[in-house]
Design a protein around this motif. Sequence first.
Motif, short mmCIF file in Angstrom:
data_model
loop_
_atom_site.label_atom_id
_atom_site.label_comp_id
_atom_site.label_asym_id
_atom_site.label_seq_id
_atom_site.Cartn_x
_atom_site.Cartn_y
_atom_site.Cartn_z
N HIS A 123 0.82 -1.22 0.00
CA HIS A 123 0.00 0.00 0.00
C HIS A 123 0.86 1.28 0.00
CE1 HIS A 123 -3.53 2.40 1.13
NE2 HIS A 123 -2.74 3.02 1.99
N HIS A 177 1.06 4.61 -2.51
CA HIS A 177 1.04 6.06 -2.26
C HIS A 177 2.19 6.76 -3.00
CE1 HIS A 177 -2.32 6.84 0.34
NE2 HIS A 177 -1.99 5.88 1.19
N SER A 235 -0.22 9.88 5.97
CA SER A 235 -1.57 9.32 5.89
C SER A 235 -2.09 9.06 7.30
CB SER A 235 -1.54 8.03 5.07
OG SER A 235 -0.87 7.03 5.78
N ASP A 244 -6.74 6.93 -0.02
CA ASP A 244 -6.61 5.57 -0.53
C ASP A 244 -7.44 5.35 -1.80
OD1 ASP A 244 -4.93 5.17 1.53
OD2 ASP A 244 -6.34 4.00 2.74
ZN ZN Z 1 -3.17 5.00 2.57
#
Ligand code: ZN
Length: 329
Positions: A110, A114, A135, A298
């Motif tokens: 993940h 980003h 985040s 996200d």
């Molecule tokens: Zn995130």
Amino acid sequence: MKVLAFETSCDETSVAVVESGFKVLSNVTRTHPEHSKYGGVVPELASRAHIRLIYPLTKLALDEANVGLDEIDGIAATYGPGLIGALLVGLLFAKTIAQVEGKPFLGINHLEGHIFSVLLTEKEIPLPLLVLIVSGGHTELVWVKDWLKYKVLGETLDDAAGEAFDKVAKLLGLPYPGGPEIDKLAVGGRPDAILFPRAKVEGLDFSFSGLKTAVLYHTKENGLPRNQQELQDLAASFQEATVDMLLEKSKKAIQIKNARAFAVVGGVSLNSRLREKFKRELSHKVLLYFPAPEYCADNAAMIGAVALKRFEKGKESPLNLKAVPNLKI
Ligand code: ZN
Ligand code: KG4
């Protein structure tokens, strides 16, 4: 090449179709409103919402992209970091499609997603690139030597910046997620109304829990804001301290690495004061990049972007890949 990508690591269900050249053909995202009243993400509710949303959103993403499953060349899903139950929904769904359709599969980090989110907005980004990931779960300075080669230069020792926004918002009785709420309130407040302490941490690491506690003590000593102006002043002062701490470490990292290019990514990179101050203080020193708003929080398009790069290098993940809740970059 076209990739069908899934992102279900937290409280957004997102499905995207991304084509070679980082062209986003579709990127459909739904946040889960059910967490709002709890002041944070409730993992069980997130898993259930993902289960409910993933199939209809997949149909929608394919429809919007105007492609059939037969035209998809690879399937990708986030396998960490994130909430285990939430991750499992997207990962299992993606692996099942890959197996049934006989398509190659990739599990994606993940955080790497980003980092790649800037490439969806700006195609020609020079390397090496310094990246600040801000985040709800992470605050990290990452040195990107090449698009798949990273070195973490600094990270938070306690709370992430977004988490601090969310916790302070909860304290002030604002709904989750708190970042956008504080951002809006701060517009009408004075950033110098209350001088909150800026943490002094060695090197390029961050700390936000002291600031959060300072806000708590302030409200204990002075009571909760009595009117809109006091609320706006408190929001603006907290936000200013957070942005200053992020800016100070970013400046330091730029200097240490002699960076020419710098990107700020993740949900907190949407913050209007952060964008304003970073642009004012850094744009004469470096080439400064922010993702377009739809790629900051996200989303599956950023997962598809990493997958494209990896598929194009011939990489694939085994279909027994497990979700890794605390996966590092
Ligand atoms: Zn995130
Ligand atoms: O990247 P993201 O969607 O999810 C994680 O990977 O964690 O980031 C979510 C975080 C939340 O903490 C949210 O409050 C924060 O980003 N956020 C903001 C703003 N918009 C979202 N924080 C400050 N100002 C904003 N405008």
